[in-house]
Structure formats: C-alpha cells, structure tokens
Design an enzyme around this catalytic site. Structure first.
Site, mmCIF file in Angstrom:
data_model
loop_
_atom_site.group_PDB
_atom_site.id
_atom_site.type_symbol
_atom_site.label_atom_id
_atom_site.label_comp_id
_atom_site.label_asym_id
_atom_site.label_seq_id
_atom_site.Cartn_x
_atom_site.Cartn_y
_atom_site.Cartn_z
ATOM 1 N N ASP A 172 4.047 -5.959 -13.329
ATOM 2 C CA ASP A 172 5.249 -6.728 -13.839
ATOM 3 C C ASP A 172 6.063 -5.565 -14.701
ATOM 4 O O ASP A 172 5.748 -4.666 -15.250
ATOM 5 C CB ASP A 172 5.024 -8.063 -14.696
ATOM 6 N N HIS A 199 -0.623 -4.628 -6.344
ATOM 7 C CA HIS A 199 0.080 -5.687 -6.792
ATOM 8 C C HIS A 199 1.001 -4.912 -7.886
ATOM 9 O O HIS A 199 0.593 -5.080 -9.208
ATOM 10 C CB HIS A 199 -0.606 -6.870 -7.484
ATOM 11 N N ASP A 251 -6.997 -5.703 -0.317
ATOM 12 C CA ASP A 251 -5.887 -4.787 -0.534
ATOM 13 C C ASP A 251 -4.630 -5.289 -0.087
ATOM 14 O O ASP A 251 -4.206 -5.077 1.203
ATOM 15 C CB ASP A 251 -6.288 -3.512 0.258
ATOM 16 N N GLU A 285 -4.071 -5.691 -8.956
ATOM 17 C CA GLU A 285 -3.037 -5.178 -9.741
ATOM 18 C C GLU A 285 -3.487 -4.109 -10.233
ATOM 19 O O GLU A 285 -4.447 -3.373 -10.377
ATOM 20 C CB GLU A 285 -2.671 -6.306 -10.599
#
Ligand SMILES: [Ca+2]
Ligand SMILES: [Ca+2]
Length: 581
Positions: free
Chosen positions: A191, A503, A548, A557
C-alpha cells in the site's frame, strides 16, 4: 500486516488474476533439487535439498560446471528423512567442499538439474544492491527517473506537503484539519501509507547493516539521485525515510504521530493517480520510542559524515531526546484505530521492548546514566526482531558495542545471545531440512521471521565465534533464496524462479510485465487471511501454503520490514563468512 482490513479496491483486482494463477495454486511444489539460487561465498556452508518421494536410481549427487559440463564435485546424499512442514521425503546434499569460483548446477540421476547458482566472493553484491534499490522504488514524493529506474520509471506520488491533522491527533496548537508538511519516506508495503513503527525498525536495520559491517554495506553502489554526494548509498537511501520521520515529530511537544495515511487504502493504481486526502493520526508512545531509538542510532551513524551533512547528527540526536522525553510524560498511550480510518494499525500492547530499545540507543549515543537507568536487561527477552517486538534490536546493538559496555553488561549480552540462539542451532542441526523454525516462520511475513532468526544467530556468532551459529544463519537465508519446497527465490527479479505477481500496487499497475525487482515477499502462510480474496490455494502442508497471485497479501505481499533483514543478512554473511582475502 493489515489483518482483516481489505479495501474494496483490493477485491476488484482479484477476479482478473484468479484464472491465471489457479494452476500454480493447485500444484505449487517446485522442481528438485532445490538450492539457494543466488549462491554461496566460497567458504560458506552449502546445502541443497533433493525430494525423493519416488526412489532415486542412485545415492550420489554431482555438481556440474554450467559452462563446461564438467563434474566438479561428486558425493553421497544424506539418508532419506521426512520433513513435516512440506510433507516430503528428502535427502540433503552437502556441497560445502565446493569452494572454487564458478557457476554450477546440482545433478541427481532421475531428476532435472537444479537451477544454476554461483560460488564466488562477490556472489551477494548484485542481490544486496537490488534489495536496497527496492527502497528507492518505494520512495514517496519523488518521480523515479528513467536513468535510475529504467522501465520502472514513474511519476511522483503522494507529495505529502499538505497533510491534515486527524481529530485523533489534534491539540490546541494543531487543531483537527490543520495542515502540515510531511514529505518523503517510503511506501510501507503493498500500500501507499507511511507508518512510524514499521519505518523505525526498517530504516534502523539498514543503518545497522552499515554500522556493523561498514566495509561491506558502505561499498554497495546503487544508482540513485544522491550518488556522488560523499555518502554511501545505504545512508543516502536511509536518509530519505529518516527525513520523513523527522517531519512526523510535533515540534511543539516532541510527540510523534503514529502514521501518515489515507482514511482507506488506495486502489491498485500508480502512486500519482492516488490523490485522496492524507492525515497524520494519533501520537503514540510506541511511535515516540521507535522514533527515539531510530534517531539515536542514526545520530551515531551520520556523525561520520558531518562534513557532507553538517548539523544532521546533532539534529537527529536532539529529535531522539525530545521524543523520549515525550514518552516519559506519556508512557502508555497505545494506538487506537479511529472509527473513520481502516488502514494498517501496527498496534502493540507491550511496550517494554520499545522502552528498552529507545533507552539502549540513546545510552549508546550519549553514555548518559538517565538512559541506562531505564534499561532492565535482566527482564528483556531475546526474540527475532519484528515491528511489534524490538527486543532483538537491543541485543544486536549491544553486541556491536561490547567494547564500551561495563564488563558485567558485556558478559550478560554474550550469555543472552548464546542462550537465546542455542535452541535454533540445535534445531538446525537436528532438522531433516537443515532449517530451524522459529515461531511464526509459517505465518504472515514468515520469510522475515526466518531472516530475523538469522540476524540473532549472526549476532551470537559475532560475540561467541561459534561456526554453527553462522551456518544456521546461512541456512535461513538459503531458504528464502530458493532452498525451499516451492523452489522459488522469494525476492522479485532474482533467481531462476521468483514471484511474478506480488501484492504490490506499482507492480500490478505499471504496465510492465516483470514485477518491480528486489522485493522480499511474505512467504508460505497457512493462515490464509486472504482466503476470501484469492482463488483456492493449499493450506497444508504449511510450507506449500503460498500463491504467486496479487490477491495474496497473506503470502505474497512486500514490505519494507521484510526487505530490511535481507539487506542486513547479505552484509552479515559477506562480512562474517571466512575468506581467503
Ligand atoms: Ca513491543
Ligand atoms: Ca508490472
């Protein structure tokens, strides 16, 4: 890192990726033999793993030179053993006798040759610089120019020059809605938010790599805009995040905001497209203490560069003192997620380790008794460093500074590191896989737990000199670099097989086929907190609980605190492994 807090935006990409990844999810076992796909320093312990669920035609393995095809080592595999985490029958290959520089594969009759790997004195140089470069790729507030970022060039995102003070952080001088500037720093993980607690341990491990192993970490060359300014690349990169952290301290009282964040996670878009309002949220004791520890350590490190950065070390130490003072006045302010904020919490109920870490770093940097008096070594645990448990950071720092410690403290540090790692060494020696498994090795960010264990083993080796501690640390690194039942180097862009769909928002949104390189992914995690967002993937055996797929924030992530121990360990292995030169 953000248990149970998936944004709607994350869900939207899942369906797209689902179909393509189902086949990989159904059969994730990698080809055998499995080996660290980067390779080994010449005098390192070297192990490979051969799956033998079907009986082999022979008992030997060979190591062959990739270029010439010549056999350079032939030896007998170790007896068949069962390794429960993968539910597999395996045989170990000990190739430690191979010390000659070259590129090799392992050959076992009845199986394909292993991925290639290198033996050489500079084997970790490219990878070290790659995992450090990942921090540059994570920079907020800066355009990544093509000359440094290549195909991963992108526009600047999140300038954070106009950040709102959230109601949870408001006071008389900075009421809710006040605007402050808090630019720079690294995006935390998949993020785009910035969190002090996780930034503290991450940047401190980069600083530790330099402080503990300056000849190795100080020599790393990375193409970043600051190169040529007289500072090592690792310190230039660290300063990008330290400067952000400094801006998170309220100059009025010394308190430190817990995080800088959107109210909700951004979608899977490039950083410059994500323009939602950003907030600084709640001052906490954990943030103040992690900040104080980081700044105190940084003040020691940058003091060597007073000419290049005049005044910086002094500024860092003053900031550390002020944050510690705030914590003493607010000793137990725990993070409480406001109702309108759903991003990562990094909340921690036990601050005894954070107190110890801040006191340790301030004491080491000032030698002032007031900080030593806050440090109760006898009651401090010794766990692999993690964002919520920084006790291991204390022992690693004290191990570095044994020479300035009172004799009783130095003896205590030696004894603690020995006792807290001896079960790892014993487990490693007894393991069919030559791998000690600390608690959490198969959980969220399990790869970083293994690397954290390796850091403690490296510290124990530094103060005690025992070779098995170093070899066990090497094994943990080997696991993350490909000697695992998935047969995958858990670092994007490195090794013969590595994650393609982490991710990670830029990797997903940039239109470039290959993921942004140099990121350590979380690793096998049977808890599968992402189950609702992902296509089915196996949870059992635990070491195969990995997919994956961009959906998989539980196993795939990236995070700044997972890269940092890899940066540290690559420096440690190079510095600590015996060498002829
Ligand atoms: Ca803690
Ligand atoms: Ca991509």
């Amino acid at each position: 890192m953000r248990r149970g807090l998936l944004s709607l935006a994350k869900r939207s990409v899942t369906a797209v990726a689902a179909a393509a990844c189902f086949i990989a999810a159904a059969n994730p076992t990698g080809p055998s033999p499995q080996v660290n796909q980067t390779g080994f320093l010449p005098q390192a312990a070297k192990w490979a793993v051969v799956h033998v669920d079907k009986a082999l035609p022979g008992d030997d393995f060979a190591v062959v030179d990739v270029a010439t095809g010549a056999t350079v080592l032939q030896a007998t595999l170790q007896p068949v053993a069962h390794w429960a985490p993968a539910g597999q029958q395996i045989r170990l290959a000990d190739l430690s006798a191979l010390q000659k520089t070259g590129n090799y594969r392992i050959r076992v009759a009845g199986q394909p040759d292993s991925a290639p790997f290198e033996v050489g004195g500079s084997v970790y140089a490219t990878l070290s610089q790659g995992v450090l470069k990942a921090y540059y790729f994570s920079r907020a507030g800066m355009a990544l120019e093509q000359r440094y970022a290549g195909v991963y060039a992108r526009e600047a995102g999140h300038p954070d020059t106009e950040v709102l003070v959230h109601a949870s952080a408001a006071d008389a001088k900075r009421p809710a809605g006040s605007v402050i500037s808090s630019p720079k720093g690294w995006y935390d993980a998949g993020d785009y938010n910035k969190y002090i607690v996780n930034s503290g341990i991450s940047v401190s491990l980069l600083l530790a790599a330099y402080e503990h192993f300056p000849k190795v970490a100080g020599a790393w060359q990375v193409d970043i805009p600051e190169q040529g300014n007289g500072l090592p690349a690792v310190l230039n990169e660290a300063a990008w995040n330290i400067d952000w952290m400094l801006s998170m301290q309220d100059p009025a009282d010394g308190g430190v905001y817990h995080k800088l964040t959107n109210l909700r996670f951004d979608g899977f878009v490039m950083p410059h497209v994500a323009t939602k309002p950003r907030y600084v949220v709640q001052k906490t004791t954990a943030a103040a203490l992690d900040f104080a520890a980081t700044m105190a350590m940084a003040s020691r490190v940058y003091a060597r560069y007073e000419t290049q950065r005049p005044g910086y070390a002094g500024q860092l130490l003053a900031a550390a003192r002020k944050a510690f003072d705030w914590a003493e006045q607010h000793p137990q302010v725990l993070y409480v997620q406001p109702a309108d904020v759903v991003t990562g919490q990094y909340d921690d109920q036990n601050l005894s380790d954070e107190w110890a870490w801040a006191a340790t770093e301030l004491w080491l940097s000032t030698q002032e008794a007031r900080y030593r008096s806050r440090l109760d070594l006898a009651s401090l645990p010794c766990n692999p460093p993690a964002w919520q448990d920084v006790s291991g950071m204390v022992w690693m720092s004290l191990a570095q500074h044994l020479a300035v410690l009172p004799a009783a403290d130095a003896a205590h540090v030696r004894q603690t590191l020995r006792s807290c790692t001896q079960h790892f060494v014993a487990d490693w020696q007894a393991s069919a896989y030559r791998l000690a498994l600390p608690e959490g090795a198969f959980g969220w960010g399990g790869n970083s737990v293994l690397l954290g264990q390796a850091m403690l083993l490296a510290a124990a080796h530094r103060v005690g000199g025992e070779r098995p501690a170093l070899d066990a640390a090497q094994s943990a690194v080997d696991y993350v670099l490909g000697r695992n039942p998935l047969g995958v180097t858990m670092v994007t862009g490195f090794g013969a097989r590595s994650p393609r769909h982490p991710h990670h928002r830029p990797s997903q949104a940039d239109g470039v086929d290959a993921p942004v390189p140099g990121f350590v992914v979380g690793g096998a995690n049977p808890k599968q907190e992402d189950k609702a967002e992902c296509p089915p993937y196996r949870a059992d055996p635990v070491a195969l609980a990995y997919v994956d797929d961009v959906c998989s924030y539980a196993s795939n992530e990236v995070a700044i605190n997972w890269n940092a121990p890899m940066v540290y360990m690559l420096a440690a292995l190079k510095a600590l492994t015996p060498s002829m030169d």
